[in-house]
Design an enzyme around this catalytic site. Sequence first.
Site, PDB file in Angstrom:
ATOM      1  CB  SER A 138     -61.288  27.776   4.242  1.00  0.00           C
ATOM      2  OG  SER A 138     -60.389  26.958   4.240  1.00  0.00           O
ATOM      3  CG  HIS A 196     -49.450  18.725   6.235  1.00  0.00           C
ATOM      4  ND1 HIS A 196     -48.873  19.615   6.723  1.00  0.00           N
ATOM      5  CD2 HIS A 196     -48.752  18.322   5.189  1.00  0.00           C
ATOM      6  CE1 HIS A 196     -47.769  19.890   5.959  1.00  0.00           C
ATOM      7  NE2 HIS A 196     -47.612  19.078   5.207  1.00  0.00           N
TER       8      HIS A 196
HETATM    9  C1  GAR Z   1     -54.608  24.588   5.109  1.00  0.00           C
HETATM   10  O1  GAR Z   1     -54.277  24.319   3.895  1.00  0.00           O
HETATM   11  C2  GAR Z   1     -54.173  23.500   6.166  1.00  0.00           C
HETATM   12  O2  GAR Z   1     -54.117  22.281   5.534  1.00  0.00           O
HETATM   13  C3  GAR Z   1     -52.819  24.119   6.345  1.00  0.00           C
HETATM   14  O3  GAR Z   1     -53.080  25.265   6.545  1.00  0.00           O
HETATM   15  C4  GAR Z   1     -54.018  25.835   5.829  1.00  0.00           C
HETATM   16  C5  GAR Z   1     -55.152  26.575   6.567  1.00  0.00           C
HETATM   17  O4  GAR Z   1     -56.348  26.889   5.762  1.00  0.00           O
HETATM   18  N1  GAR Z   1     -52.155  23.584   7.414  1.00  0.00           N
HETATM   19  C6  GAR Z   1     -50.964  23.352   7.478  1.00  0.00           C
HETATM   20  O5  GAR Z   1     -49.949  23.707   6.711  1.00  0.00           O
HETATM   21  C7  GAR Z   1     -50.548  22.877   9.040  1.00  0.00           C
HETATM   22  N2  GAR Z   1     -49.187  22.113   8.844  1.00  0.00           N
HETATM   23  P1  GAR Z   1     -57.491  27.486   6.611  1.00  0.00           P
HETATM   24  O6  GAR Z   1     -57.447  28.414   7.681  1.00  0.00           O
HETATM   25  O7  GAR Z   1     -58.577  28.169   5.500  1.00  0.00           O
HETATM   26  O8  GAR Z   1     -58.332  26.294   7.066  1.00  0.00           O
END
Ligand code: GAR
Length: 212
Positions: free
Chosen positions: A15, A112
């Site tokens: 996303s 993060h």
């Molecule tokens: C997001 O919340 C991002 O901040 C987190 O993974 C999710 C990915 O969502 N990242 C971490 O935790 C890194 N340490 P997405 O695939 O929908 O962008």
Amino acid sequence: MQQKRIAVMVSGGGSNLQAIIDAIDSGYIKGCRIAIVISNKAGVFALERARGAGIPGCVITPAEFKDKHEYNRHLLKVLKENDIDYIVLAGYLSILAPEIVDAYRYKIINIHPSLIPSFCGMGFYGSRVHKAVLDYGVKLTGATVHFVDEQADTGPIILQQAVEVQEGDTVDTLSKRVLEVEHKLLPLAVKLLVEGRLKVDGRWVSITKKEE
Ligand code: GAR
């Protein structure tokens, strides 16, 4: 001016990748394009999003390589072959090797889902972060975009925004509200990075004014 080439690295739903794609399409972020989306997992929805936007996607999993060193060497080769200027970790749930960090010093950013230095570092990723936030009972969490250095979530902080934890929040409701903030913060950070407006002085990152 020549367009900057960005590699977006993902491991999941993508996303945040979508938020960057939309921000480039709408003209909010100018002067760059996503040259490649790299996933360390096959079959993730982020790759569908890349395909939908006509962006080349590739899967590079550690399991394909003899060891971590070979994996990272290949990753660096792909980044160099694609003339990448900047790397955006958008839900990339792995740690980049020091040789990659060194080759792209202050050119790699990560999002993060907490207010660093809380609830971050090894083992804190995705929904685990929100579970830890709820278990602790803090009233404020949020999102952080930072430069990537050799350790997990320790690089200089670029942008942060707080999100209130509400009575009765679950991992799902909280992560949804934090994601809404992430989808604004990450495109803004990419925009500032591409416009060359982030100046690092030790731990402090200044945001310079846009040149007219
Ligand atoms: C997001 O919340 C991002 O901040 C987190 O993974 C999710 C990915 O969502 N990242 C971490 O935790 C890194 N340490 P997405 O695939 O929908 O962008």
